[in-house]
Write a protein that holds these residues in place. Structure first.
Motif, PDB file in Angstrom:
ATOM      1  N   MET A   1      10.607  10.442  10.363  1.00 33.01           N
ATOM      2  CA  MET A   1      11.765  10.029   9.636  1.00 33.01           C
ATOM      3  C   MET A   1      13.027  10.666  10.229  1.00 33.01           C
ATOM      4  SD  MET A   1      12.666  11.298   5.933  1.00 33.01           S
ATOM      5  CE  MET A   1      14.278  11.902   6.092  1.00 33.01           C
ATOM      6  N   TRP A   2      12.923  11.893  10.691  1.00 32.47           N
ATOM      7  CA  TRP A   2      14.060  12.569  11.318  1.00 32.47           C
ATOM      8  C   TRP A   2      14.607  11.723  12.454  1.00 32.47           C
ATOM      9  CZ3 TRP A   2      17.412  16.172  10.276  1.00 32.47           C
ATOM     10  CH2 TRP A   2      18.085  16.844  11.291  1.00 32.47           C
ATOM     11  N   ALA A  47      15.914  11.079   1.080  1.00 30.68           N
ATOM     12  CA  ALA A  47      15.076  10.336   2.028  1.00 30.68           C
ATOM     13  C   ALA A  47      13.741  11.051   2.259  1.00 30.68           C
ATOM     14  CB  ALA A  47      15.816  10.140   3.352  1.00 30.68           C
ATOM     15  N   VAL A  48      13.784  12.373   2.406  1.00 29.14           N
ATOM     16  CA  VAL A  48      12.552  13.152   2.592  1.00 29.14           C
ATOM     17  C   VAL A  48      11.680  13.059   1.353  1.00 29.14           C
ATOM     18  CG1 VAL A  48      11.629  15.506   2.834  1.00 29.14           C
ATOM     19  CG2 VAL A  48      13.539  14.758   4.266  1.00 29.14           C
ATOM     20  N   HIS A  49      12.299  13.191   0.191  1.00 25.96           N
ATOM     21  CA  HIS A  49      11.558  13.126  -1.068  1.00 25.96           C
ATOM     22  C   HIS A  49      10.866  11.773  -1.219  1.00 25.96           C
ATOM     23  CE1 HIS A  49      10.566  14.112  -5.198  1.00 25.96           C
ATOM     24  NE2 HIS A  49      11.066  12.956  -5.572  1.00 25.96           N
ATOM     25  N   GLU A  50      11.584  10.707  -0.943  1.00 24.05           N
ATOM     26  CA  GLU A  50      11.005   9.366  -1.077  1.00 24.05           C
ATOM     27  C   GLU A  50       9.867   9.147  -0.088  1.00 24.05           C
ATOM     28  OE1 GLU A  50       9.841   6.058  -2.577  1.00 24.05           O
ATOM     29  OE2 GLU A  50      11.389   7.250  -3.528  1.00 24.05           O
ATOM     30  N   GLN A  51      10.032   9.594   1.132  1.00 26.89           N
ATOM     31  CA  GLN A  51       8.963   9.441   2.123  1.00 26.89           C
ATOM     32  C   GLN A  51       7.729  10.252   1.719  1.00 26.89           C
ATOM     33  OE1 GLN A  51      10.041   9.615   6.227  1.00 26.89           O
ATOM     34  NE2 GLN A  51       7.973  10.115   6.865  1.00 26.89           N
ATOM     35  N   THR A  52       7.946  11.430   1.162  1.00 29.98           N
ATOM     36  CA  THR A  52       6.835  12.265   0.701  1.00 29.98           C
ATOM     37  C   THR A  52       6.084  11.577  -0.426  1.00 29.98           C
ATOM     38  OG1 THR A  52       8.030  14.263   1.326  1.00 29.98           O
ATOM     39  CG2 THR A  52       6.222  14.521  -0.245  1.00 29.98           C
ATOM     40  N   LEU A  53       6.818  11.034  -1.393  1.00 29.28           N
ATOM     41  CA  LEU A  53       6.173  10.327  -2.499  1.00 29.28           C
ATOM     42  C   LEU A  53       5.398   9.117  -1.999  1.00 29.28           C
ATOM     43  CD1 LEU A  53       8.924  10.444  -5.262  1.00 29.28           C
ATOM     44  CD2 LEU A  53       6.827  11.810  -5.102  1.00 29.28           C
ATOM     45  N   GLU A  54       5.965   8.386  -1.063  1.00 31.80           N
ATOM     46  CA  GLU A  54       5.286   7.217  -0.497  1.00 31.80           C
ATOM     47  C   GLU A  54       3.972   7.629   0.166  1.00 31.80           C
ATOM     48  OE1 GLU A  54       6.171   4.025   3.024  1.00 31.80           O
ATOM     49  OE2 GLU A  54       7.856   4.647   1.776  1.00 31.80           O
ATOM     50  N   TYR A  55       4.005   8.700   0.915  1.00 31.86           N
ATOM     51  CA  TYR A  55       2.796   9.194   1.568  1.00 31.86           C
ATOM     52  C   TYR A  55       1.744   9.597   0.530  1.00 31.86           C
ATOM     53  CZ  TYR A  55      -0.356  12.158   4.215  1.00 31.86           C
ATOM     54  OH  TYR A  55      -1.478  12.721   4.760  1.00 31.86           O
ATOM     55  N   LEU A  56       2.167  10.353  -0.481  1.00 36.30           N
ATOM     56  CA  LEU A  56       1.226  10.822  -1.503  1.00 36.30           C
ATOM     57  C   LEU A  56       0.642   9.671  -2.304  1.00 36.30           C
ATOM     58  CD1 LEU A  56       3.121  13.991  -2.764  1.00 36.30           C
ATOM     59  CD2 LEU A  56       1.086  13.908  -1.289  1.00 36.30           C
TER      60      LEU A  56
END
Length: 108
Positions: A1-2, A47-56
């Protein structure tokens, strides 16, 4: 994502390589990072939070049992590793270092 979302272009000072994610940086090195606004910083967090939730959300029981580190006996599964992260490497502590560095640079 970075890299895929272009965040490295928004945060990277010229002294860092494009692929440098900041992992392991000292407070001094973090203090050299500049942002245009608080909104930019919170946008990255979101953005990091959303990507983390999507992964989980995409994890399955079978996925949690996948071996991710064979250097231990017994080998470490993804489920165990994920449960260790908040304790071993607190994101709050890292975020605090970033914010402290940004505040120090704003005062300079």
């Amino acid at each position: 994502m970075w890299l895929t979302q272009g965040w490295e272009k928004r945060f990277r000072p010229p002294i860092l390589p494009a692929r440098d994610t900041g992992y392991g940086h000292t407070a001094t090195k973090v203090g050299k990072v500049r942002v245009e606004s608080a909104g930019q910083l919170t946008g990255y967090y979101d953005a990091v939070h959303e990507q983390t939730l999507e992964y989980l959300r995409g994890l399955t029981a079978k996925g949690l049992q996948r071996i991710v580190d064979e250097r231990w006996d017994p080998p470490v599964t993804l489920g165990v590793r994920l449960s260790q992260r908040p304790v071993r490497r607190s994101p709050t502590r890292r975020t605090g270092r970033v914010v402290r560095g940004l505040l120090q640079s704003a005062e300079a």
